[in-house]
Structure formats: C-alpha cells, structure tokens
Motif scaffolding. Structure first.
Motif, PDB file in Angstrom:
ATOM      1  N   HIS A 126       5.761 -20.618  19.546  1.00  0.00           N
ATOM      2  CA  HIS A 126       6.872 -19.777  19.981  1.00  0.00           C
ATOM      3  C   HIS A 126       7.298 -20.141  21.405  1.00  0.00           C
ATOM      4  O   HIS A 126       6.463 -20.130  22.304  1.00  0.00           O
ATOM      5  CB  HIS A 126       6.463 -18.298  20.001  1.00  0.00           C
ATOM      6  CG  HIS A 126       6.072 -17.746  18.678  1.00  0.00           C
ATOM      7  ND1 HIS A 126       4.928 -17.000  18.473  1.00  0.00           N
ATOM      8  CD2 HIS A 126       6.679 -17.828  17.468  1.00  0.00           C
ATOM      9  CE1 HIS A 126       4.854 -16.635  17.210  1.00  0.00           C
ATOM     10  NE2 HIS A 126       5.896 -17.134  16.584  1.00  0.00           N
ATOM     11  N   PRO A 127       8.583 -20.403  21.630  1.00  0.00           N
ATOM     12  CA  PRO A 127       9.114 -20.367  22.990  1.00  0.00           C
ATOM     13  C   PRO A 127       9.526 -18.931  23.281  1.00  0.00           C
ATOM     14  O   PRO A 127       9.908 -18.189  22.367  1.00  0.00           O
ATOM     15  CB  PRO A 127      10.337 -21.287  22.911  1.00  0.00           C
ATOM     16  CG  PRO A 127      10.818 -21.122  21.495  1.00  0.00           C
ATOM     17  CD  PRO A 127       9.600 -20.834  20.647  1.00  0.00           C
ATOM     18  N   MET A 128       9.466 -18.521  24.538  1.00  0.00           N
ATOM     19  CA  MET A 128       9.881 -17.171  24.871  1.00  0.00           C
ATOM     20  C   MET A 128      11.403 -17.117  25.008  1.00  0.00           C
ATOM     21  O   MET A 128      12.025 -18.023  25.564  1.00  0.00           O
ATOM     22  CB  MET A 128       9.216 -16.696  26.165  1.00  0.00           C
ATOM     23  CG  MET A 128       7.688 -16.678  26.107  1.00  0.00           C
ATOM     24  SD  MET A 128       6.972 -15.750  24.720  1.00  0.00           S
ATOM     25  CE  MET A 128       6.367 -17.094  23.674  1.00  0.00           C
ATOM     26  N   GLU A 147       1.145 -21.660  21.575  1.00  0.00           N
ATOM     27  CA  GLU A 147       0.525 -21.843  20.264  1.00  0.00           C
ATOM     28  C   GLU A 147      -0.047 -20.506  19.827  1.00  0.00           C
ATOM     29  O   GLU A 147      -0.713 -19.824  20.607  1.00  0.00           O
ATOM     30  CB  GLU A 147      -0.593 -22.885  20.340  1.00  0.00           C
ATOM     31  CG  GLU A 147      -1.342 -23.096  19.039  1.00  0.00           C
ATOM     32  CD  GLU A 147      -2.463 -24.113  19.172  1.00  0.00           C
ATOM     33  OE1 GLU A 147      -3.521 -23.907  18.552  1.00  0.00           O
ATOM     34  OE2 GLU A 147      -2.288 -25.111  19.919  1.00  0.00           O
ATOM     35  N   SER A 148       0.195 -20.134  18.584  1.00  0.00           N
ATOM     36  CA  SER A 148      -0.221 -18.806  18.139  1.00  0.00           C
ATOM     37  C   SER A 148      -0.818 -18.862  16.741  1.00  0.00           C
ATOM     38  O   SER A 148      -0.231 -19.435  15.822  1.00  0.00           O
ATOM     39  CB  SER A 148       0.984 -17.850  18.155  1.00  0.00           C
ATOM     40  OG  SER A 148       0.567 -16.514  18.201  1.00  0.00           O
ATOM     41  N   HIS A 149      -1.992 -18.251  16.604  1.00  0.00           N
ATOM     42  CA  HIS A 149      -2.714 -18.192  15.328  1.00  0.00           C
ATOM     43  C   HIS A 149      -2.454 -16.828  14.697  1.00  0.00           C
ATOM     44  O   HIS A 149      -2.835 -15.793  15.245  1.00  0.00           O
ATOM     45  CB  HIS A 149      -4.203 -18.435  15.564  1.00  0.00           C
ATOM     46  CG  HIS A 149      -4.480 -19.794  16.127  1.00  0.00           C
ATOM     47  ND1 HIS A 149      -5.076 -20.797  15.389  1.00  0.00           N
ATOM     48  CD2 HIS A 149      -4.198 -20.338  17.352  1.00  0.00           C
ATOM     49  CE1 HIS A 149      -5.171 -21.887  16.130  1.00  0.00           C
ATOM     50  NE2 HIS A 149      -4.647 -21.628  17.321  1.00  0.00           N
ATOM     51  N   ALA A 174       9.507 -13.343  21.756  1.00  0.00           N
ATOM     52  CA  ALA A 174       9.397 -14.766  21.425  1.00  0.00           C
ATOM     53  C   ALA A 174      10.518 -15.183  20.482  1.00  0.00           C
ATOM     54  O   ALA A 174      11.104 -14.367  19.775  1.00  0.00           O
ATOM     55  CB  ALA A 174       8.039 -15.047  20.789  1.00  0.00           C
ATOM     56  N   TRP A 175      10.785 -16.486  20.481  1.00  0.00           N
ATOM     57  CA  TRP A 175      11.789 -17.050  19.581  1.00  0.00           C
ATOM     58  C   TRP A 175      11.157 -18.184  18.787  1.00  0.00           C
ATOM     59  O   TRP A 175       9.935 -18.392  18.830  1.00  0.00           O
ATOM     60  CB  TRP A 175      13.022 -17.514  20.377  1.00  0.00           C
ATOM     61  CG  TRP A 175      14.278 -17.424  19.558  1.00  0.00           C
ATOM     62  CD1 TRP A 175      15.024 -18.440  19.065  1.00  0.00           C
ATOM     63  CD2 TRP A 175      14.907 -16.211  19.134  1.00  0.00           C
ATOM     64  NE1 TRP A 175      16.095 -17.945  18.352  1.00  0.00           N
ATOM     65  CE2 TRP A 175      16.037 -16.571  18.379  1.00  0.00           C
ATOM     66  CE3 TRP A 175      14.617 -14.857  19.300  1.00  0.00           C
ATOM     67  CZ2 TRP A 175      16.887 -15.640  17.788  1.00  0.00           C
ATOM     68  CZ3 TRP A 175      15.457 -13.924  18.722  1.00  0.00           C
ATOM     69  CH2 TRP A 175      16.580 -14.319  17.972  1.00  0.00           C
ATOM     70  N   ASP A 182      14.544 -30.684  16.552  1.00  0.00           N
ATOM     71  CA  ASP A 182      13.570 -31.658  17.043  1.00  0.00           C
ATOM     72  C   ASP A 182      13.786 -31.870  18.534  1.00  0.00           C
ATOM     73  O   ASP A 182      14.925 -32.058  18.978  1.00  0.00           O
ATOM     74  CB  ASP A 182      13.735 -32.991  16.314  1.00  0.00           C
ATOM     75  CG  ASP A 182      13.223 -32.952  14.884  1.00  0.00           C
ATOM     76  OD1 ASP A 182      12.485 -32.008  14.528  1.00  0.00           O
ATOM     77  OD2 ASP A 182      13.574 -33.871  14.110  1.00  0.00           O
ATOM     78  N   GLY A 183      12.712 -31.839  19.299  1.00  0.00           N
ATOM     79  CA  GLY A 183      12.815 -32.070  20.728  1.00  0.00           C
ATOM     80  C   GLY A 183      12.817 -30.804  21.559  1.00  0.00           C
ATOM     81  O   GLY A 183      12.857 -30.881  22.793  1.00  0.00           O
ATOM     82  N   GLU A 184      12.768 -29.629  20.927  1.00  0.00           N
ATOM     83  CA  GLU A 184      12.701 -28.390  21.696  1.00  0.00           C
ATOM     84  C   GLU A 184      11.272 -28.093  22.153  1.00  0.00           C
ATOM     85  O   GLU A 184      11.062 -27.569  23.250  1.00  0.00           O
ATOM     86  CB  GLU A 184      13.258 -27.225  20.876  1.00  0.00           C
ATOM     87  CG  GLU A 184      14.753 -27.330  20.632  1.00  0.00           C
ATOM     88  CD  GLU A 184      15.341 -26.129  19.915  1.00  0.00           C
ATOM     89  OE1 GLU A 184      16.580 -25.997  19.898  1.00  0.00           O
ATOM     90  OE2 GLU A 184      14.561 -25.303  19.383  1.00  0.00           O
ATOM     91  N   ALA A 185      10.298 -28.424  21.326  1.00  0.00           N
ATOM     92  CA  ALA A 185       8.903 -28.240  21.728  1.00  0.00           C
ATOM     93  C   ALA A 185       8.540 -29.254  22.810  1.00  0.00           C
ATOM     94  O   ALA A 185       8.945 -30.421  22.752  1.00  0.00           O
ATOM     95  CB  ALA A 185       7.978 -28.408  20.526  1.00  0.00           C
TER      96      ALA A 185
END
Length: 252
Positions: free
Chosen positions: A63-65, A74-76, A184-185, A190-193
C-alpha cells in the motif's frame, strides 16, 4: 471444479505459510513474565475466540499512503470472507509470532461499491492492478487455487487504514502507533512501487512475481474500469499503464 479449487485456497492458515517474513524492528517493552505467560496459556484453554478463529485466508500485498505516496508499506493480510461481497482483514508487518498489527482493511465487491454514497467512494481503492501485476499473493497454496482466489477479487475495492508506521520500505518504523491513521491506496501502474519493494518481498518469501503475472494474464478480460485508478497518477508521472487497469473517468 471451481468450488474444489476454492476449498484448497481456504485451507487452514497453518498449512498456508509460505516463506517467513519477520518484522524489521522490535517493539519496546519489558520481557513477558512467567505469570503473564501462564495467564495466557490458561486463557487459551478456557476462552473461545470466534472472530479470530474465522480468519481463513492469508494474503500479502503493498500500500502507498493516499496523502504521502512515498510512504509505501508491505502488509500481511489475515482475512475472513464474511459473505460473497464482503471480507475483513487484520494487517500485520510480518507473518511471524512477533509481528505487529499495523492496520485493517475491508474488501467489498463492485456491486457493494456502486451502492456507496459518492462521498464514501473516495476512501476505497481499486484492486485490479494488484491482482494482474502479481503483487498481491496468497502464499503457500497451489498456483491454480491462488489464481482462482484472485479471480474472485477482480473488480473489488478495499478501504484500508494503517494505524502504525511499521513495515514501511526504506523508512524507520515508529516504536509505537503514533499520530493519526493513514488512509492507504493501491498501486495502479508499473513503476509506482519503489524499486526493491516488491522484489525484496519476493526474494524473502520465495515468490516468482513474473510467473504470477503470467498466470493471471487471462483475468484481464474480466476487468471493468474502476474508480480511483488515477488518484495518485501525478505522484508517479513515469509509471506505465497495464492492460485491464482503467480509470472509470477515462473509459469510453
């Protein structure tokens, strides 16, 4: 056949571990005493925990905020599918016993999303890119069952609040849950992370991201334009669109 695959996908979590992913920092506090341990052991024997026992699906994603897209986490996800249209998840910064609960996510179908008041819709992020890109995974279950599980989430939406800044890539964790929650969003191109975010998870957990993406390529034909795909577009001007991920405002 499809029901059988879903049954495999919903095996008890003990059988669905995947690689270990411990939290990247420690929680401050005194070591647990023997008395506390004994009280916990007694409670486990005597108390029922129905809401927790309903958790049946383990997912890992990113998630990006919404207000700070450079804060990427990173989220489990440990989730209970309440019915065909609604799931609820508790989010941790890892998958080991010492992991910290750092957020919650609610997942709804496209049908429920379309019935939301307009002012409420702005809190819900789209899921199609997470699925088609291979970023969202269900570790430890057969590939065919995982793909079927992802098929069920095509066109869905999530509302996620992160309560604790822990598990944030390249940033130091807060020792305790500080400040206000972060909405979160989702990544949608591709390329945002950030470089290394997804790759680090994949390496640590033994995940072949390119293989996941290929296995899900046919799911693109099931997608429909979603709200919120372009919300963070200005924050990632060089990111590349992906087939099957289209913002409703840009759809024919």
């Amino acid at each position: 056949m499809r029901q059988t695959l879903l049954a495999l996908a919903l095996l008890p979590l003990a059988a669905c571990g995947g690689g270990d992913s411990p939290p990247q920092s420690r929680t401050p506090g005194a070591p647990q005493t023997g008395k506390t341990t004994a009280l916990e052991a007694g409670a486990q024997v005597l108390q029922a925990l129905p809401p927790v026992e309903e958790i049946e699906v383990y997912l890992v994603g990113f998630h990006p905020m919404w207000a700070s897209p450079g804060m990427q986490m990173e989220s489990h996800h440990y989730c209970h599918q309440v019915n065909e249209d609604f799931a609820q998840c508790v989010l941790y910064d890892g998958n080991t016993a010492e992991s910290r609960l750092h957020g919650v996510e609610y997942i709804i179908s496209e049908r429920l999303f379309e019935g939301l008041p307009p002012a409420e819709k702005r809190y819900w992020h789209p899921h199609n890119y997470e699925i088609l890109s291979g970023q969202l995974v269900a570790p430890g279950i057969p590939d065919v069952a995982e793909t079927e599980l992802m098929r069920k989430k095509i066109n869905s939406y999530g509302k996620t609040w992160h309560l604790w800044k822990t598990g944030v890539y390249t940033q130091e964790a807060d020792p305790l849950p500080y400040g206000e929650p972060h909405l979160a969003w989702s990544f949608n191109r591709d390329g945002e992370a950030m470089p290394g975010l997804v790759e680090n998870r994949n390496r640590r957990m033994g995940i072949d991201g390119a293989k996941k993406r290929e296995q899900r390529r046919d799911l693109a034909r099931l997608t429909r334009p979603q709200a919120g795909v372009d919300i963070l577009r200005k924050s990632f001007p060089d990111a590349k669109p992906v087939t099957g991920v289209v913002d409703k405002r840009n759809a024919g």
